[in-house]
Design an enzyme around this catalytic site. Structure first.
Site, mmCIF file in Angstrom:
data_model
loop_
_atom_site.group_PDB
_atom_site.id
_atom_site.type_symbol
_atom_site.label_atom_id
_atom_site.label_comp_id
_atom_site.label_asym_id
_atom_site.label_seq_id
_atom_site.Cartn_x
_atom_site.Cartn_y
_atom_site.Cartn_z
ATOM 1 N N HIS A 153 0.854 -1.185 0.000
ATOM 2 C CA HIS A 153 0.000 0.000 0.000
ATOM 3 C C HIS A 153 0.886 1.230 0.000
ATOM 4 C CE1 HIS A 153 -3.175 2.808 1.123
ATOM 5 N NE2 HIS A 153 -4.008 1.879 0.703
ATOM 6 N N ASP B 253 -7.953 -5.499 0.053
ATOM 7 C CA ASP B 253 -8.419 -6.367 -1.027
ATOM 8 C C ASP B 253 -8.012 -7.823 -0.865
ATOM 9 O OD1 ASP B 253 -9.663 -4.319 -2.512
ATOM 10 O OD2 ASP B 253 -7.700 -3.614 -3.141
HETATM 11 N N1 CMC Z 1 4.086 -7.663 -4.848
HETATM 12 C C1 CMC Z 1 5.423 -7.639 -5.054
HETATM 13 N N2 CMC Z 1 6.178 -6.533 -4.921
HETATM 14 C C2 CMC Z 1 5.558 -5.396 -4.578
HETATM 15 C C3 CMC Z 1 4.175 -5.350 -4.336
HETATM 16 C C4 CMC Z 1 3.429 -6.534 -4.484
HETATM 17 N N3 CMC Z 1 2.118 -6.539 -4.290
HETATM 18 N N4 CMC Z 1 3.826 -4.075 -4.019
HETATM 19 C C5 CMC Z 1 4.949 -3.356 -4.043
HETATM 20 N N5 CMC Z 1 6.001 -4.156 -4.373
HETATM 21 C C6 CMC Z 1 7.420 -3.757 -4.428
HETATM 22 C C7 CMC Z 1 7.721 -2.955 -5.684
HETATM 23 O O1 CMC Z 1 8.104 -3.782 -6.759
HETATM 24 C C8 CMC Z 1 8.819 -2.047 -5.196
HETATM 25 O O2 CMC Z 1 10.002 -2.807 -5.130
HETATM 26 P P1 CMC Z 1 11.457 -2.097 -5.387
HETATM 27 O O3 CMC Z 1 11.589 -1.076 -4.282
HETATM 28 O O4 CMC Z 1 12.435 -3.200 -5.324
HETATM 29 O O5 CMC Z 1 11.359 -1.462 -6.755
HETATM 30 C C9 CMC Z 1 8.418 -1.723 -3.754
HETATM 31 O O6 CMC Z 1 7.648 -2.870 -3.335
HETATM 32 C C10 CMC Z 1 7.579 -0.453 -3.614
HETATM 33 O O7 CMC Z 1 6.458 -0.576 -4.480
HETATM 34 P P2 CMC Z 1 5.813 0.620 -5.325
HETATM 35 O O8 CMC Z 1 5.128 0.071 -6.517
HETATM 36 O O9 CMC Z 1 6.843 1.689 -5.526
HETATM 37 O O10 CMC Z 1 4.757 1.144 -4.259
HETATM 38 P P3 CMC Z 1 3.556 2.111 -4.564
HETATM 39 O O11 CMC Z 1 3.283 2.846 -3.321
HETATM 40 O O12 CMC Z 1 3.795 2.908 -5.805
HETATM 41 O O13 CMC Z 1 2.343 1.102 -4.920
HETATM 42 C C11 CMC Z 1 0.569 -0.418 -4.653
HETATM 43 C C12 CMC Z 1 1.384 0.702 -4.006
HETATM 44 C C13 CMC Z 1 -0.646 -0.712 -3.794
HETATM 45 C C14 CMC Z 1 0.077 0.045 -6.037
HETATM 46 C C15 CMC Z 1 1.478 -1.683 -4.805
HETATM 47 O O14 CMC Z 1 1.862 -2.132 -3.514
HETATM 48 C C16 CMC Z 1 0.783 -2.806 -5.572
HETATM 49 O O15 CMC Z 1 0.861 -2.827 -6.797
HETATM 50 N N6 CMC Z 1 0.099 -3.767 -4.859
HETATM 51 C C17 CMC Z 1 -0.663 -4.795 -5.530
HETATM 52 C C18 CMC Z 1 -1.990 -4.237 -5.999
HETATM 53 C C19 CMC Z 1 -2.953 -4.019 -4.845
HETATM 54 O O16 CMC Z 1 -3.117 -4.870 -3.990
HETATM 55 N N7 CMC Z 1 -3.638 -2.852 -4.861
HETATM 56 C C20 CMC Z 1 -4.642 -2.509 -3.853
HETATM 57 C C21 CMC Z 1 -4.204 -1.381 -2.968
HETATM 58 S S1 CMC Z 1 -5.225 -1.182 -1.505
HETATM 59 C C22 CMC Z 1 -6.809 -0.766 -2.041
HETATM 60 C C23 CMC Z 1 -6.900 0.344 -3.007
HETATM 61 O O17 CMC Z 1 -6.187 1.339 -2.949
HETATM 62 O O18 CMC Z 1 -7.755 0.271 -3.865
#
Ligand code: CMC
Length: 429
Positions: free
Chosen positions: A306, A363
């Site tokens: 998140h 989720d």
């Molecule tokens: N699985 C594997 N690696 C992950 C995941 C995941 N679910 N989420 C983040 N990472 C890694 C990402 O690859 C990055 O690694 P590195 O630092 O080595 O490059 C690090 O963790 C930080 O991730 P980010 O993408 O920069 O984080 P963000 O704040 O931009 O994204 C997020 C947040 C929710 C989009 C992301 O965690 C994600 O894609 N999660 C899976 C989708 C999900 O469950 N979304 C629902 C969010 S909660 C409800 C809502 O908002 O609707």
């Protein structure tokens, strides 16, 4: 007295005011920085940008705290209902008995759709995604009532808000019935909000759906847990559209589109599809975890991570506990719940997830509850949208009620080509 931040640029010192929120959140107000210095701030994905001041929802992502208007989510999930919480979010206080009665009866009076809207439903193909239908129909709905297409008018806002919260549930159920080739089921004024939604989804013209208390309560809680979440992607979208003085229905229809994406509300559908595919492949989850850690695989562990929570999402905790109780009450044994628990256990011990502070989000378990309630997977994000509607409406109202609110218009740092000569087509290589 708030401190002043000093920023030194090109040998000059600029003083910028700071402010501190109710919960001690600190911010530097950079709104005059460009005017003073020519510099803007750059913050990809707005991860460190406060886009507004808000009184609605507080999140402490480090501690895993979520409060609506000061009330902890755990307390509301236990003691309140979705309709009461919707009132709280929109109007700022828990309703008195009379206020709640009035709000509930406004919801009941506005639950029907204009009969001509059925032609709009008929125009969609059976395989049309219900999120596309939901967003289109929210806008279509406003066309049937000229008042709704006017810019914000505080005198009719209460009615508009009730109309939207009530009708979105009818639209969602009709969209589902249409996608299954089933006749539309009209709402019953004697039913409460969530009962009515289940009735419109699952009753048949010849037989009413049996409303079980535990099913109604579980879905009501799912709506409540999704009701707001401060400046997430869809809520920021609603505020962005509202800032141009677009009407409530147009602003919230835009919110539905933003919510649809798999990194946002679409993640609940993606989680269930992920769990199903792990189950079908015979994997216990370990292969999938290995893939999720490998950036080249293109897979992520959906329902994990998140932008704000760097701790367990408090909503996920509540949903996980509810999952166990509901499945036991309905005597359902779901192998996908076992896989989800195994995935969580493995991920929480894995250094990749620990170092990046990736925990289950709302989720991760919500799909298992919805599946147990008989909600089809393509409707999961729609359920999220019904739940989020009061939060979007509250944010819309906050933008509109603020006399200082301006159109949202971020800047950019242009990194494209410098001026160049136009080359006629026959001379281009
Ligand atoms: N699985 C594997 N690696 C992950 C995941 C995941 N679910 N989420 C983040 N990472 C890694 C990402 O690859 C990055 O690694 P590195 O630092 O080595 O490059 C690090 O963790 C930080 O991730 P980010 O993408 O920069 O984080 P963000 O704040 O931009 O994204 C997020 C947040 C929710 C989009 C992301 O965690 C994600 O894609 N999660 C899976 C989708 C999900 O469950 N979304 C629902 C969010 S909660 C409800 C809502 O908002 O609707």
């Amino acid at each position: 007295m708030n401190k002043t931040a000093k920023l030194e640029l090109d040998g000059k010192v600029y003083e910028l005011p700071t402010l501190v929120g109710t919960e001690g959140e600190k911010a530097v107000d950079i709104s005059t920085l460009r005017q003073q210095s020519g510099y803007i701030t750059l913050d990809d994905g707005y991860a460190n940008t406060g886009s507004c001041k808000s009184k609605i929802t507080f999140i402490d992502g480090e501690k895993g705290i979520l409060r609506y208007r000061g009330y902890p989510i755990e307390v509301l999930a236990e003691k309140s209902t979705f309709v009461e919480t919707a009132y709280l979010l929109i109007y700022g206080e828990l309703p008195t008995a009379n206020q709640l009665k009035r709000f509930s009866s406004l919801l009941t009076q506005n639950e029907m759709l204009h009969e001509d809207l059925k032609y709009q439903f008929e125009g969609f193909p059976a395989h049309g995604h219900p999120m596309a239908i939901l967003s289109a129909m929210i806008n279509a709905c406003s066309c049937f009532d000229p008042e709704l297409m006017e810019p914000y008018n505080p005198a009719i806002f209460e009615l508009e808000a009730a109309r939207l919260i009530s009708k979105v549930r009818t639209i969602a159920a009709f969209a589902y019935r249409k996608s299954r080739g089933l006749p539309a089921i009209y709402p019953k004024p004697t039913y409460k909000y969530t009962e009515n939604f289940l009735h419109m989804m699952f009753s048949e013209p010849y037989q009413d759906y049996e409303l079980r208390k535990e099913v109604v309560q579980a879905l009501d809680m799912v709506f409540l847990l999704h009701a707001d979440h401060e400046q997430n992607c869809s809520t920021s979208t609603v505020r962005m559209v509202a800032s141009s003085r677009a009407n409530l229905f147009a602003s919230c229809a835009a919110g539905v589109c933003a919510l649809w994406g798999p990194l946002h509300g679409g993640a609940n559908q993606a989680v269930l599809e992920m769990l199903k595919s792990i189950h079908a492949s015979g994997d216990d989850g370990s292969r999938f975890i290995a893939e999720a850690k490998d950036k080249k695989s293109g897979h992520r562990l959906m329902g994990f991570g998140h932008r704000v929570y760097k701790n367990y999402d408090p909503r996920a905790k509540i949903i996980k506990a509810k999952c166990d109780k509901l499945l036991a009450a309905l005597k359902i044994s779901d192998p996908l719940l076992d896989i989800a628990k195994k995935l969580e256990e493995t991920a929480l011990k894995d250094s990749y997830f620990i170092e990046r502070k990736l925990y289950p989000n709302v989720d991760f378990y919500s799909g298992i509850i919805m599946r147990a309630l008989g909600i089809p997977v393509e409707m999961f994000t729609v359920i999220f949208a019904i739940g989020r509607m009061p939060g979007w409406i509250a944010n819309y109202k906050e933008v509109m009620d603020d006399p200082a609110s301006r159109i949202y218009r971020p800047r950019q740092v242009f990194v494209g080509p410098a001026p160049r000569d136009y080359v006629p087509i026959d001379q281009r290589k």
